[in-house]
Design a protein around this motif. Structure first.
Motif, mmCIF file in Angstrom:
data_model
loop_
_atom_site.group_PDB
_atom_site.id
_atom_site.type_symbol
_atom_site.label_atom_id
_atom_site.label_comp_id
_atom_site.label_asym_id
_atom_site.label_seq_id
_atom_site.Cartn_x
_atom_site.Cartn_y
_atom_site.Cartn_z
ATOM 1 N N VAL A 153 78.202 -36.466 -42.090
ATOM 2 C CA VAL A 153 76.862 -36.061 -42.522
ATOM 3 C C VAL A 153 75.921 -37.257 -42.635
ATOM 4 N N ALA A 154 76.346 -38.316 -43.309
ATOM 5 C CA ALA A 154 75.472 -39.481 -43.482
ATOM 6 C C ALA A 154 75.098 -40.086 -42.140
ATOM 7 N N THR A 155 76.066 -40.174 -41.241
ATOM 8 C CA THR A 155 75.795 -40.718 -39.913
ATOM 9 C C THR A 155 74.774 -39.868 -39.174
ATOM 10 N N LEU A 156 74.927 -38.538 -39.256
ATOM 11 C CA LEU A 156 74.017 -37.651 -38.533
ATOM 12 C C LEU A 156 72.589 -37.721 -39.068
ATOM 13 N N VAL A 157 72.438 -37.730 -40.394
ATOM 14 C CA VAL A 157 71.093 -37.811 -40.963
ATOM 15 C C VAL A 157 70.418 -39.108 -40.529
ATOM 16 N N ALA A 158 71.138 -40.224 -40.635
ATOM 17 C CA ALA A 158 70.567 -41.509 -40.232
ATOM 18 C C ALA A 158 70.251 -41.525 -38.740
ATOM 19 N N TYR A 159 71.174 -41.030 -37.931
ATOM 20 C CA TYR A 159 70.997 -41.040 -36.474
ATOM 21 C C TYR A 159 69.788 -40.203 -36.062
ATOM 22 N N LEU A 160 69.721 -38.973 -36.550
ATOM 23 C CA LEU A 160 68.615 -38.091 -36.168
ATOM 24 C C LEU A 160 67.274 -38.659 -36.593
ATOM 25 N N SER A 161 67.247 -39.337 -37.741
ATOM 26 C CA SER A 161 65.978 -39.868 -38.243
ATOM 27 C C SER A 161 65.434 -41.001 -37.385
ATOM 28 N N GLN A 162 66.240 -41.515 -36.468
ATOM 29 C CA GLN A 162 65.752 -42.527 -35.529
ATOM 30 C C GLN A 162 64.946 -41.896 -34.382
ATOM 31 N N PHE A 163 65.116 -40.581 -34.190
ATOM 32 C CA PHE A 163 64.499 -39.907 -33.053
ATOM 33 C C PHE A 163 63.427 -38.899 -33.457
ATOM 34 N N MET A 164 63.507 -38.404 -34.685
ATOM 35 C CA MET A 164 62.543 -37.406 -35.166
ATOM 36 C C MET A 164 62.494 -37.491 -36.682
ATOM 37 N N THR A 165 61.354 -37.161 -37.254
ATOM 38 C CA THR A 165 61.248 -37.115 -38.707
ATOM 39 C C THR A 165 61.908 -35.852 -39.224
ATOM 40 N N LEU A 166 62.848 -36.018 -40.134
ATOM 41 C CA LEU A 166 63.485 -34.876 -40.793
ATOM 42 C C LEU A 166 62.657 -34.531 -42.020
ATOM 43 N N GLN A 167 62.285 -33.258 -42.134
ATOM 44 C CA GLN A 167 61.386 -32.822 -43.187
ATOM 45 C C GLN A 167 62.092 -31.861 -44.131
ATOM 46 N N PRO A 168 61.619 -31.770 -45.377
ATOM 47 C CA PRO A 168 62.252 -30.862 -46.331
ATOM 48 C C PRO A 168 62.354 -29.436 -45.782
ATOM 49 N N GLY A 169 63.548 -28.887 -45.849
ATOM 50 C CA GLY A 169 63.800 -27.550 -45.323
ATOM 51 C C GLY A 169 64.373 -27.531 -43.934
ATOM 52 N N ASP A 170 64.355 -28.656 -43.214
ATOM 53 C CA ASP A 170 65.044 -28.703 -41.926
ATOM 54 C C ASP A 170 66.541 -28.509 -42.144
ATOM 55 N N VAL A 171 67.190 -27.888 -41.175
ATOM 56 C CA VAL A 171 68.627 -27.626 -41.271
ATOM 57 C C VAL A 171 69.343 -28.307 -40.098
ATOM 58 N N ILE A 172 70.392 -29.048 -40.413
ATOM 59 C CA ILE A 172 71.249 -29.654 -39.403
ATOM 60 C C ILE A 172 72.551 -28.869 -39.358
ATOM 61 N N CYS A 173 72.883 -28.333 -38.188
ATOM 62 C CA CYS A 173 74.157 -27.650 -37.983
ATOM 63 C C CYS A 173 75.114 -28.676 -37.382
ATOM 64 N N THR A 174 76.214 -28.962 -38.056
ATOM 65 C CA THR A 174 76.975 -30.182 -37.803
ATOM 66 C C THR A 174 78.164 -30.021 -36.867
ATOM 67 N N GLY A 175 78.288 -28.883 -36.201
ATOM 68 C CA GLY A 175 79.388 -28.688 -35.265
ATOM 69 C C GLY A 175 80.483 -27.807 -35.827
ATOM 70 N N THR A 176 81.417 -27.434 -34.958
ATOM 71 C CA THR A 176 82.435 -26.455 -35.333
ATOM 72 C C THR A 176 83.838 -26.972 -35.055
ATOM 73 N N PRO A 177 84.823 -26.557 -35.854
ATOM 74 C CA PRO A 177 86.214 -26.917 -35.591
ATOM 75 C C PRO A 177 86.792 -26.035 -34.479
ATOM 76 N N PRO A 178 88.042 -26.270 -34.071
ATOM 77 C CA PRO A 178 88.622 -25.475 -32.985
ATOM 78 C C PRO A 178 88.819 -24.016 -33.374
ATOM 79 N N GLY A 179 89.026 -23.189 -32.331
ATOM 80 C CA GLY A 179 89.280 -21.770 -32.546
ATOM 81 C C GLY A 179 88.176 -20.867 -32.057
ATOM 82 N N VAL A 180 87.200 -21.433 -31.339
ATOM 83 C CA VAL A 180 86.140 -20.585 -30.794
ATOM 84 C C VAL A 180 86.697 -19.731 -29.662
ATOM 85 N N GLY A 181 85.952 -18.685 -29.302
ATOM 86 C CA GLY A 181 86.417 -17.781 -28.251
ATOM 87 C C GLY A 181 86.637 -18.469 -26.930
#
Length: 284
Positions: A220-248
């Motif tokens: 999570v910390a890495t993603l917030v820092a990384y994304l903030s280098q490319f776009m401003t993250l604003q209150p209420g924005d949602v980051i979906c952080t990926g999924t574990p195995p077992g998808v269809g």
């Protein structure tokens, strides 16, 4: 705190879950669970409100998306090492980013549509990270100060649209109802370690996904820092952080959703969702 929104779609009111699991109406205190309400100072003031003094929500009220007026939904692809392996894809050297449109949002118990001409609609339980404080060029050491809290997300995906129709992933990720979030926004102070949360998903009672956020490639910390280098993250924005195995897509042979099925999913400490799949309809 466990914050939520209840009421008819488009007319949700803000709420909070009390110690007995009763939904209390916050509309006399704030106008929505959105924007500056998610700032650390505003959340601190909300903690001073005694839920038992608030009116209760109507019995059986619909639960809506737990964040209102979301500016952007930013998603991370192939962010679990074990999911990348099942997808026969290389582990990314940097986060893979795509977006979901806000029109894909729905409540955690709303119906999920199977798009027209879909043959490969899939499921993905994910940890959602809700931004509470504007983040621009933040470093990893400060990144968590910008997180308001966490929620469950089902990153519903149409794999043929995503992978076989050219271009980027967005066209397989953006159909209406492809982003159920909630039931609650759990504030960050209640989650001791977002990198150690069990998560799971079932379809028609069969457990397909059993994972833990500890297998994230980028935390999570890495993603917030990384994304903030490319776009401003604003209150209420949602980051979906990926999924574990077992998808269809990863089943042998692959399995995909059709109308009339039931998805149930959850993350430890963040609650559960349940959706029934239906054929997409054109609004009149």
């Amino acid at each position: 705190m466990k914050l939520l929104r209840f009421g008819p779609a488009g007319h949700e009111k803000p709420g909070v879950l009390d110690a007995n699991g009763v939904i209390r109406d916050l509309s006399g205190v704030i106008d929505d669970i959105s924007g500056e309400v998610l700032h650390p100072g505003s959340l601190a003031r909300l903690r001073d409100v005694r839920p038992e003094t608030l009116p209760t929500a109507p019995a059986g009220a619909r639960i809506g998306p737990c964040v209102g007026r979301i500016g952007k939904i930013i998603c991370i692809g192939l962010n679990y090492s074990d999911h990348a392996k099942e997808s026969n894809m290389a582990i990314p050297e940097e986060p893979i980013i795509f977006m979901k449109p806000t029109s894909s949002l729905c409540g955690p118990f709303d119906q999920v549509e199977i798009p027209r001409n879909s043959q490969k609609t899939d499921w993905e339980v994910e940890l959602g990270v809700v931004i509470g404080k504007t983040a621009k060029y933040v470093d990893e050491a400060q990144a968590m100060n910008h997180v308001a809290g966490y929620c469950v997300v089902n990153d519903v995906s149409e794999r043929a649209f995503q992978l076989e129709r050219g271009g980027q992933w967005d066209k397989g990720k953006g159909h209406d109802t492809f982003a159920p979030i909630g039931p609650w926004l759990v504030t960050a102070d209640e989650i001791k370690d977002p990198q150690d949360l069990d998560m799971w998903l079932e379809v028609d009672g069969h457990r397909y996904q059993n994972g833990n956020t500890r297998t994230m490639i980028f935390g999570v910390a890495t993603l917030v820092a990384y994304l903030s280098q490319f776009m401003t993250l604003q209150p209420g924005d949602v980051i979906c952080t990926g999924t574990p195995p077992g998808v269809g897509l990863g089943q042998k042979p692959p399995k995909y959703l059709v109308a009339g099925q039931t998805m149930k999913l959850g993350i430890a400490g963040l609650g559960e969702q349940q959706q029934i799949t239906v054929d997409a309809v054109v609004p009149r």
